[in-house]
Write an enzyme that holds these catalytic residues in place. Structure first.
Site, short mmCIF file in Angstrom:
data_model
loop_
_atom_site.label_atom_id
_atom_site.label_comp_id
_atom_site.label_asym_id
_atom_site.label_seq_id
_atom_site.Cartn_x
_atom_site.Cartn_y
_atom_site.Cartn_z
N HIS A 125 0.80 -1.29 -0.08
CA HIS A 125 -0.09 0.06 0.04
C HIS A 125 0.75 1.13 -0.15
O HIS A 125 1.99 1.28 0.86
CB HIS A 125 -0.88 0.13 1.35
CG HIS A 125 -2.13 -1.04 1.17
ND1 HIS A 125 -2.01 -2.34 1.04
CD2 HIS A 125 -3.33 -0.68 1.38
CE1 HIS A 125 -3.16 -2.85 1.15
NE2 HIS A 125 -3.97 -1.88 1.59
N GLU B 8 -1.89 6.14 -0.65
CA GLU B 8 -3.46 6.10 -0.19
C GLU B 8 -3.71 7.60 0.39
O GLU B 8 -4.07 8.30 0.13
CB GLU B 8 -3.83 4.85 0.60
CG GLU B 8 -5.23 4.75 1.02
CD GLU B 8 -5.49 3.78 1.87
OE1 GLU B 8 -4.56 3.05 2.49
OE2 GLU B 8 -6.73 3.29 2.21
#
Ligand code: ADE
Ligand code: ZN
Length: 335
Positions: free
Chosen positions: A198, A201
């Site tokens: 990730h 974000e």
């Protein structure tokens, strides 16, 4: 050009590449498992729990998500969770999945790795046999914990090496840059596992650069803040680095104020390898098809764009080249 219709989007063969199994825990199942395991939830009923799903940011959500995962105790619980997700996939035309799970959330509660792997793997095998859905499981490290904890988790997972295909990095992004985990991902690489993380974000574009250059990822999960750095967008496009974008998640966690502000179709039109995914569908109001529909309704989506998004989901997957070619040939016939 007119928008693609819902029936077409449902029947379109699709892969889902960004999905947290713990994020598929519907309130109904959470209450069932709580009862089965003699756990008292701090909510009176399913409605009260759903009413709590108002998030100002990623951390607000994570607090509830980790609390909810506490009902998962036995192999059968992990099986039931995974199986319920696969049944949703079958209904949405999802034919291949690469789900994440967060072992540290469970080992921290003394739920052994063996219980987690047995339940999840049994359901994924049934998904292939009974629903024709293929899968590649991804183990994620929690980035709010230490690199040492990630090393321990990797060691604990080694006996289950053939049951997972890649390692990812999730949880609270701000203040936990990819650089914090460079050495453990070097080890992951040496083990022949694929790598995802990730990045971008809630965190800045620089975290995407770090995921690329330090962790050597094969995909970036989210990555939507790349547009803050034109050189980064260029690099992502030049290398066709996949971004696993999660539109409903991004609006529910206030990464974008409204779906009409989302940059996914702009990135698609620029030629980037973007894909649509559901992230934590039980918390964000929709599974994979709902995400396609939300994007179509807010931003417009032609049939050709829908097919391109589905194509990207297979090219970005960890399927073999032959398996990818099979899915892409099916999509070519729909064009
Ligand atoms: N864990 C579950 N969902 C997540 C998300 N959207 N970002 C980071 N960690 C997560
Ligand atoms: Zn995620």
């Amino acid at each position: 050009m007119s928008d693609v219709d819902t029936g077409f989007l449902r029947s379109l063969p699709k892969a889902e590449l960004h999905l947290h199994l713990e994020g598929t825990l519907e309130p109904e199942l959470m209450f069932q498992l709580a009862e089965r395991n003699d756990i008292t939830l701090p909510y009176s009923d399913v409605e009260a729990l759903r009413d709590a799903y108002e998030f100002g940011n990623l951390q607000d959500f994570l607090d509830l998500y980790y609390q909810g995962a506490g009902v998962l105790q036995t192999e059968q619980d992990f099986y039931d969770l995974t199986w319920a997700y696969l049944e949703r996939c079958a209904a949405d035309g999802v034919v291949h999945v690469e789900p994440f799970f967060d072992p540290q959330t469970h080992t921290a509660r003394s739920i052994p790795m063996s219980v987690q792997f047995r339940g999840i793997t049994r359901a994924l095998n049934d998904g292939q046999e009974k629903l024709g859905i293929s899968s590649r499981l991804i183990l994620c490290f929690l980035r709010h914990l230490s690199e040492e904890d990630a090393f321990t988790t990797l060691q604990q997972a080694l006996p289950w090496r053939e049951h997972f295909f890649a390692v990812g990095l999730d949880s609270g992004e701000k203040g936990n840059p990819p650089a914090k985990f460079q050495r453990v991902f070097d080890e992951v690489h040496k083990l022949g596992l694929k790598i995802v993380a990730h990045a971008g974000e809630e965190g800045p574009a620089d975290y995407i650069w770090q995921a690329l250059n330090l962790l050597k990822v094969q995909r970036v999960d989210h990555g939507v803040r790349c547009t803050e750095d034109p050189a980064l967008v260029q690099r992502l496009n030049d290398t066709q680095m996949p971004l696993t974008v999660c539109p409903l998640s991004n609006t529910r966690l206030k990464v974008f104020t409204d779906m009409s502000e989302h940059n996914i179709m702009q990135l698609l039109e620029q030629g980037l390898c973007v894909t649509i995914n559901s992230d934590d569908p039980a918390y964000f109001g929709g599974y994979l098809l709902d995400n396609y529909l939300a994007v179509r309704d807010a931003l417009g989506m032609t049939k050709a764009q829908a097919i391109q998004l589905a194509r990207n989901s297979f090219t970005a997957s960890f399927l073999s080249e032959e398996e990818k070619a099979g899915h892409l040939a099916t999509l070519d016939k729909l064009a």
